[in-house]
Design a protein around this motif. Structure first.
Motif, PDB file in Angstrom:
ATOM      1  N   ALA A 124      -3.431  34.709 -39.875  1.00  0.00           N
ATOM      2  CA  ALA A 124      -2.556  33.838 -39.084  1.00  0.00           C
ATOM      3  C   ALA A 124      -1.113  34.030 -39.544  1.00  0.00           C
ATOM      4  CB  ALA A 124      -2.984  32.390 -39.247  1.00  0.00           C
ATOM      5  N   GLU A 125      -0.948  34.276 -40.861  1.00  0.00           N
ATOM      6  CA  GLU A 125       0.385  34.499 -41.420  1.00  0.00           C
ATOM      7  C   GLU A 125       0.276  35.629 -42.435  1.00  0.00           C
ATOM      8  OE1 GLU A 125       3.426  31.317 -43.030  1.00  0.00           O
ATOM      9  OE2 GLU A 125       2.002  31.831 -44.610  1.00  0.00           O
ATOM     10  N   ASP A 126       1.167  36.610 -42.325  1.00  0.00           N
ATOM     11  CA  ASP A 126       1.135  37.737 -43.274  1.00  0.00           C
ATOM     12  C   ASP A 126       1.973  37.397 -44.508  1.00  0.00           C
ATOM     13  OD1 ASP A 126       0.812  40.259 -44.452  1.00  0.00           O
ATOM     14  OD2 ASP A 126       1.167  41.333 -42.585  1.00  0.00           O
ATOM     15  N   LEU A 127       1.874  38.238 -45.530  1.00  0.00           N
ATOM     16  CA  LEU A 127       2.721  38.092 -46.728  1.00  0.00           C
ATOM     17  C   LEU A 127       4.130  38.592 -46.460  1.00  0.00           C
ATOM     18  CD1 LEU A 127       1.032  39.371 -50.022  1.00  0.00           C
ATOM     19  CD2 LEU A 127       1.695  37.041 -49.407  1.00  0.00           C
ATOM     20  N   ILE A 128       4.270  39.382 -45.396  1.00  0.00           N
ATOM     21  CA  ILE A 128       5.588  39.918 -45.050  1.00  0.00           C
ATOM     22  C   ILE A 128       6.076  39.242 -43.771  1.00  0.00           C
ATOM     23  CG2 ILE A 128       5.156  42.165 -46.132  1.00  0.00           C
ATOM     24  CD1 ILE A 128       4.759  43.254 -43.200  1.00  0.00           C
ATOM     25  N   ASP A 129       7.388  39.174 -43.647  1.00  0.00           N
ATOM     26  CA  ASP A 129       7.996  38.532 -42.491  1.00  0.00           C
ATOM     27  C   ASP A 129       9.146  39.413 -42.034  1.00  0.00           C
ATOM     28  OD1 ASP A 129       8.563  36.662 -40.578  1.00  0.00           O
ATOM     29  OD2 ASP A 129       9.830  35.452 -41.903  1.00  0.00           O
ATOM     30  N   PRO A 130       9.168  39.943 -40.818  1.00  0.00           N
ATOM     31  CA  PRO A 130       8.162  39.758 -39.775  1.00  0.00           C
ATOM     32  C   PRO A 130       6.874  40.524 -40.059  1.00  0.00           C
ATOM     33  CG  PRO A 130       9.803  41.379 -39.061  1.00  0.00           C
ATOM     34  CD  PRO A 130      10.276  40.831 -40.377  1.00  0.00           C
ATOM     35  N   PRO A 131       5.774  40.110 -39.407  1.00  0.00           N
ATOM     36  CA  PRO A 131       4.505  40.832 -39.555  1.00  0.00           C
ATOM     37  C   PRO A 131       4.518  42.133 -38.748  1.00  0.00           C
ATOM     38  CG  PRO A 131       4.278  39.089 -37.933  1.00  0.00           C
ATOM     39  CD  PRO A 131       5.687  38.983 -38.474  1.00  0.00           C
ATOM     40  N   PHE A 132       3.468  42.942 -38.911  1.00  0.00           N
ATOM     41  CA  PHE A 132       3.308  44.122 -38.059  1.00  0.00           C
ATOM     42  C   PHE A 132       2.752  43.694 -36.712  1.00  0.00           C
ATOM     43  CE2 PHE A 132       3.339  46.466 -42.115  1.00  0.00           C
ATOM     44  CZ  PHE A 132       4.280  47.427 -41.778  1.00  0.00           C
ATOM     45  N   ARG A 133       3.439  44.089 -35.658  1.00  0.00           N
ATOM     46  CA  ARG A 133       2.982  43.744 -34.306  1.00  0.00           C
ATOM     47  C   ARG A 133       2.631  45.005 -33.543  1.00  0.00           C
ATOM     48  NH1 ARG A 133       7.533  40.207 -34.671  1.00  0.00           N
ATOM     49  NH2 ARG A 133       6.807  38.074 -35.012  1.00  0.00           N
ATOM     50  N   LEU A 134       1.575  44.873 -32.717  1.00  0.00           N
ATOM     51  CA  LEU A 134       1.161  45.994 -31.867  1.00  0.00           C
ATOM     52  C   LEU A 134       2.189  46.164 -30.751  1.00  0.00           C
ATOM     53  CD1 LEU A 134      -1.417  47.825 -31.761  1.00  0.00           C
ATOM     54  CD2 LEU A 134      -2.240  46.308 -29.937  1.00  0.00           C
TER      55      LEU A 134
END
Ligand code: OSB
Ligand code: MG
Length: 377
Positions: free
Chosen positions: A331-341
């Motif tokens: 739901a939430e990654d450790l990085i921001d922004p996350p990887f998006r398709l």
């Protein structure tokens, strides 16, 4: 291509034990994961910090390593060697750790964090140091075993509709032909493959032969996790290409498996093979033999995903890997922004220095339950 520059004198190595809940349980032939537990390894020196995540699980079900063995190896065995003398090229890491047998997941995290450091030192994205070129990476998705074929089909349709370029479906004896046939019927044109995680034996060749009717791209690691001999027997008996995952730990494993005819495809995982230097060597051996490779995954957070993407820029990564977007598992990654398709089923390789992403400090304090620091003695 950029060049490695500088020398790394490590001030300290940090370990954070991180727990991230999965959005849904992930079931394979060897068990069910509800959360990812790993060590985030930081290598700090010269004002820069390189990061990598470990990919062992709590129990030795995929291979023999666990979070505890990884911790022991890093703290008591490997970090002291790396802290003892400066490092002038990331390839030196695997050389210096070579006397220690196995324990490749522990080695990989240290090695990958150091590659990240050297990328930052060179002010270049890691893929340029590795000699990669492609930056828009077509990706697939790995789907766990589902309670019923209907549920599996619904999930497969959903990922296919989102644009994933290939669907990998986990199988085990009794949960194989029927669910796969249901997906094949629902999505006649989708590139579909199966991953057995070593759940079959040669006596089950008749079942594995039935897979030939389903027009699969490949079947991944059907037989024992340390085998290449029986896989060669199987590959001669079926038309579907065999892909090896667990069995390939080194460039020599890859060469022998290919020469024996044990596989026509290799899944390369950075953690399983001990890091970028060995992963690149396996990629090269496969390329020399005309064997395609793709990049596997271990349910990584964005830190591990970024490393996977940089590796996948190498030319022989011609098949979509398991490097799905962050929201596949979290739901939430450790990085921001996350990887998006992207709208065309790809992930973009980060263009910043090193792996191009870093853990978000606030999220780290929430997800890490233990922080340790290792220093030169
Ligand atoms: O065999 O590829 C595997 C996950 C955990 C352990 C082993 C495997 C997997 C996956 C998921 O298939 C890959 C991913 O999406 O990261
Ligand atoms: Mg696999």
């Amino acid at each position: 291509m950029s060049r490695v520059t500088g020398t790394l004198e490590i001030d300290r190595i940090t370990l954070d034990y991180v727990t991230m809940p999965l959005k849904t349980p992930f079931e394979t032939s060897f068990g069910v994961e509800l959360a990812r537990h790993f060590y985030l390894v930081g290598v700090h020196g010269g004002g820069l910090s390189g990061y990598a995540e470990t990919v062992a699980a709590e129990d030795p079900l995929y291979n023999e390593e666990t979070n505890q063995t990884v911790h022991h190896m890093i703290v008591d065995v490997m970090a002291p060697r790396l802290l003892a003398a400066p490092i002038s090229h990331p390839d030196e890491v695997s050389q210096r750790l070579r006397p220690f047998r196995g324990n490749r997941m522990a080695k990989a995290a240290l090695e990958m964090a150091i590659w990240d450091w050297f990328g930052q030192r060179a002010a270049a994205p890691l893929y340029k140091l590795l000699g990669g070129a492609r930056t828009d990476i077509p990706v697939g998705v790995s789907i766990g075993i589902q309670p019923t074929p209907m549920e599996l089909v619904a999930i497969a349709r959903d990922f296919w509709a989102r644009g994933y370029r290939r669907l990998k479906i986990k199988i085990r004896p009794g949960m194989d032909i029927v669910p796969l046939a249901a997906v094949r019927e629902a999505l006649p044109d989708a590139p579909i493959m199966a991953d057995a995680n070593s759940a079959y034996t040669l006596d089950q060749i008749p079942v594995l032969k039935e897979l030939d009717q389903l027009n699969l791209m490949m079947v991944e690691q059907p037989l024992a996790e340390d085998d290449i001999i029986d896989h060669a027997v199987l590959q001669r008996a079926i038309q579907t290409p065999v892909c090896l995952d667990e069995s390939i730990r080194t460039r020599d494993d890859a060469r022998k498996a290919i020469e024996l005819g044990a596989c026509r495809v290799i899944n390369i995982k950075l953690g399983r093979v001990g890091g970028f230097s060995e992963a690149r060597a396996i990629h090269d051996v496969a390329a020399q033999h005309g064997v395609a490779v793709w990049c596997g995954g271990m349910l990584e957070s964005g830190i591990g995903r970024a490393a996977n993407l940089h590796l996948t820029t190498l030319a022989n990564f011609v098949l979509p890997g398991d490097t799905s977007a962050s929201d596949r598992y979290f739901a939430e990654d450790l990085i921001d922004p996350p990887f998006r398709l992207t709208d065309h089923g790809t992930l973009a390789v980060p263009e910043g220095p090193g792996i191009g992403v870093a853990p978000d400090p606030e999220r780290m304090t929430r997800y890490s339950s233990r922080h340790e620091e290792l220093r030169p003695s």
